[in-house]
Design a protein around this motif. Structure first.
Motif, PDB file in Angstrom:
ATOM      1  N   ARG A 131       3.755  15.852 -36.508  1.00 38.74           N
ATOM      2  CA  ARG A 131       3.465  17.222 -36.110  1.00 38.74           C
ATOM      3  C   ARG A 131       2.711  17.152 -34.787  1.00 38.74           C
ATOM      4  N   SER A 132       2.057  18.222 -34.354  1.00 39.16           N
ATOM      5  CA  SER A 132       1.454  18.255 -33.021  1.00 39.16           C
ATOM      6  C   SER A 132       0.036  17.702 -32.972  1.00 39.16           C
ATOM      7  N   GLN A 133      -0.452  17.113 -34.039  1.00 35.76           N
ATOM      8  CA  GLN A 133      -1.798  16.560 -34.081  1.00 35.76           C
ATOM      9  C   GLN A 133      -1.773  15.037 -34.163  1.00 35.76           C
ATOM     10  N   VAL A 145     -12.177  10.890 -39.575  1.00 38.22           N
ATOM     11  CA  VAL A 145     -13.254  11.160 -38.633  1.00 38.22           C
ATOM     12  C   VAL A 145     -13.018  12.482 -37.922  1.00 38.22           C
ATOM     13  N   THR A 146     -11.828  12.662 -37.384  1.00 33.83           N
ATOM     14  CA  THR A 146     -11.509  13.901 -36.684  1.00 33.83           C
ATOM     15  C   THR A 146     -10.003  14.010 -36.493  1.00 33.83           C
ATOM     16  N   ARG A 147      -9.561  15.206 -36.176  1.00 31.43           N
ATOM     17  CA  ARG A 147      -8.162  15.417 -35.826  1.00 31.43           C
ATOM     18  C   ARG A 147      -8.109  16.037 -34.442  1.00 31.43           C
ATOM     19  N   VAL A 148      -7.095  15.687 -33.701  1.00 30.65           N
ATOM     20  CA  VAL A 148      -6.997  16.053 -32.285  1.00 30.65           C
ATOM     21  C   VAL A 148      -5.773  16.924 -32.069  1.00 30.65           C
ATOM     22  N   GLU A 149      -5.985  18.062 -31.430  1.00 29.57           N
ATOM     23  CA  GLU A 149      -4.904  18.994 -31.139  1.00 29.57           C
ATOM     24  C   GLU A 149      -4.747  19.151 -29.640  1.00 29.57           C
ATOM     25  N   GLY A 150      -3.574  19.567 -29.218  1.00 26.69           N
ATOM     26  CA  GLY A 150      -3.310  19.762 -27.805  1.00 26.69           C
ATOM     27  C   GLY A 150      -1.831  19.806 -27.501  1.00 26.69           C
ATOM     28  N   HIS A 151      -1.042  18.997 -28.200  1.00 24.81           N
ATOM     29  CA  HIS A 151       0.411  19.053 -28.043  1.00 24.81           C
ATOM     30  C   HIS A 151       0.961  20.266 -28.788  1.00 24.81           C
ATOM     31  N   SER A 152       2.174  20.641 -28.442  1.00 29.66           N
ATOM     32  CA  SER A 152       2.810  21.779 -29.095  1.00 29.66           C
ATOM     33  C   SER A 152       3.991  21.370 -29.969  1.00 29.66           C
ATOM     34  N   ASP A 172       7.207  17.694 -27.034  1.00 32.52           N
ATOM     35  CA  ASP A 172       7.026  18.831 -26.127  1.00 32.52           C
ATOM     36  C   ASP A 172       7.236  18.430 -24.663  1.00 32.52           C
ATOM     37  N   SER A 173       7.723  17.195 -24.441  1.00 39.43           N
ATOM     38  CA  SER A 173       8.053  16.681 -23.106  1.00 39.43           C
ATOM     39  C   SER A 173       6.820  16.358 -22.270  1.00 39.43           C
ATOM     40  N   THR A 174       5.691  16.124 -22.917  1.00 41.81           N
ATOM     41  CA  THR A 174       4.486  15.764 -22.189  1.00 41.81           C
ATOM     42  C   THR A 174       3.904  14.461 -22.712  1.00 41.81           C
ATOM     43  N   SER A 191     -18.734  13.348 -37.959  1.00 40.39           N
ATOM     44  CA  SER A 191     -18.306  14.363 -38.915  1.00 40.39           C
ATOM     45  C   SER A 191     -17.066  15.042 -38.355  1.00 40.39           C
ATOM     46  N   MET A 192     -16.442  15.886 -39.144  1.00 36.28           N
ATOM     47  CA  MET A 192     -15.232  16.553 -38.693  1.00 36.28           C
ATOM     48  C   MET A 192     -15.492  17.352 -37.426  1.00 36.28           C
ATOM     49  N   ALA A 193     -14.720  17.099 -36.415  1.00 42.07           N
ATOM     50  CA  ALA A 193     -14.824  17.845 -35.165  1.00 42.07           C
ATOM     51  C   ALA A 193     -13.416  18.225 -34.737  1.00 42.07           C
ATOM     52  N   SER A 194     -13.305  19.282 -33.996  1.00 46.31           N
ATOM     53  CA  SER A 194     -11.999  19.712 -33.518  1.00 46.31           C
ATOM     54  C   SER A 194     -12.078  19.911 -32.015  1.00 46.31           C
ATOM     55  N   PHE A 195     -11.155  19.302 -31.302  1.00 49.00           N
ATOM     56  CA  PHE A 195     -11.137  19.465 -29.860  1.00 49.00           C
ATOM     57  C   PHE A 195      -9.687  19.486 -29.417  1.00 49.00           C
ATOM     58  N   SER A 196      -9.434  20.104 -28.272  1.00 49.33           N
ATOM     59  CA  SER A 196      -8.049  20.344 -27.918  1.00 49.33           C
ATOM     60  C   SER A 196      -7.689  20.033 -26.479  1.00 49.33           C
ATOM     61  N   GLU A 197      -8.644  19.573 -25.658  1.00 44.85           N
ATOM     62  CA  GLU A 197      -8.323  19.340 -24.262  1.00 44.85           C
ATOM     63  C   GLU A 197      -8.255  17.847 -23.956  1.00 44.85           C
ATOM     64  N   PRO A 198      -7.096  17.344 -23.587  1.00 45.32           N
ATOM     65  CA  PRO A 198      -6.992  15.939 -23.205  1.00 45.32           C
ATOM     66  C   PRO A 198      -7.597  15.708 -21.829  1.00 45.32           C
ATOM     67  N   ALA A 199      -7.793  14.432 -21.492  1.00 48.29           N
ATOM     68  CA  ALA A 199      -8.328  14.097 -20.179  1.00 48.29           C
ATOM     69  C   ALA A 199      -7.310  14.356 -19.087  1.00 48.29           C
TER      70      ALA A 199
END
Length: 219
Positions: A131-133, A145-152, A172-174, A191-199
């Protein structure tokens, strides 16, 4: 699709060894400290360690309940390896203990795991989901630890650099790069954190039907 693992001598243009599985082989990896040890897995739900020198299977590791999509050795402690399965679980094994149960299992995810890689120090597991995570797990305990979002769309591949960066490729071609040295990635002491912006982003997005496409890169 022929259920074989073949090891090739590229210079001599010949096959050095051939190993048999009982179903399609979907993933292979070479041991970083002993390249004669080849790890392979796939639709037979087994991880097998093959020894090129003896042309024999040196160990069989079970536990997966669906296709094993990817395997990787721990770069810091190369007798440990991980198998990422379509059943939504990543399993860590010790190749010195053949036919043993996994040492660590991550919690079952509702989507399968496409790929899993260790951090360079062997402490963390970075897992690309179907999926996108993507997710980070404690490699010693299996805890999330955490899950990372940003792709579609689905994350199809993931790799780790020596300087702590993670790179993910998606349907998503990226391609996105993630700087895990940034404090926001490790909020509240794991702890659980959510972030969505890649470098950064590298990708081509177009209409898919031959229309114009644009390349984007952000920092």
């Amino acid at each position: 699709g022929d259920s074989f693992v073949r090891v090739w001598d590229v210079g001599a243009k010949m096959c050095k060894a051939k190993f048999t599985h009982s179903a399609d082989v979907l993933a292979v990896a070479s041991n970083p400290d002993n390249p004669d040890l080849i790890l392979a897995a796939g639709s037979d739900l087994e991880c097998r360690v093959h020894d090129v020198r003896t042309t024999q299977c040196a160990g069989v590791f079970v536990g997966a309940e669906s296709d094993i999509e990817h395997v990787a050795f721990n770069p810091a402690l190369s007798h440990f390896f991980v198998g990422a399965s379509a059943d939504g679980v990543c399993r860590v094994y010790d190749m010195r203990k053949s036919n043993s149960k996994p040492l660590v299992e991550t919690p079952t995810q509702p989507y399968g795991c496409n790929q899993a890689e260790f951090s360079m120090d062997g402490r963390w597991l970075y897992v690309a989901l179907q999926r996108s995570q993507w997710m980070i797990f404690d490699a010693y305990t299996g805890k999330e630890v955490t899950r990372v979002e940003g792709h579609s769309d689905v994350i199809s591949c993931l790799t780790v650099s020596e300087n702590g960066m993670v790179c993910t490729g998606s349907w998503d071609s990226t391609i996105a790069t993630w700087d895990l040295n940034h404090p926001s990635y490790w909020a509240q002491e794991h702890s659980m954190a959510s972030f969505s912006e890649p470098a950064g982003w590298l990708g081509v997005k177009g209409s898919g039907g031959g229309g114009s496409a644009s390349a984007a890169a952000e920092n």
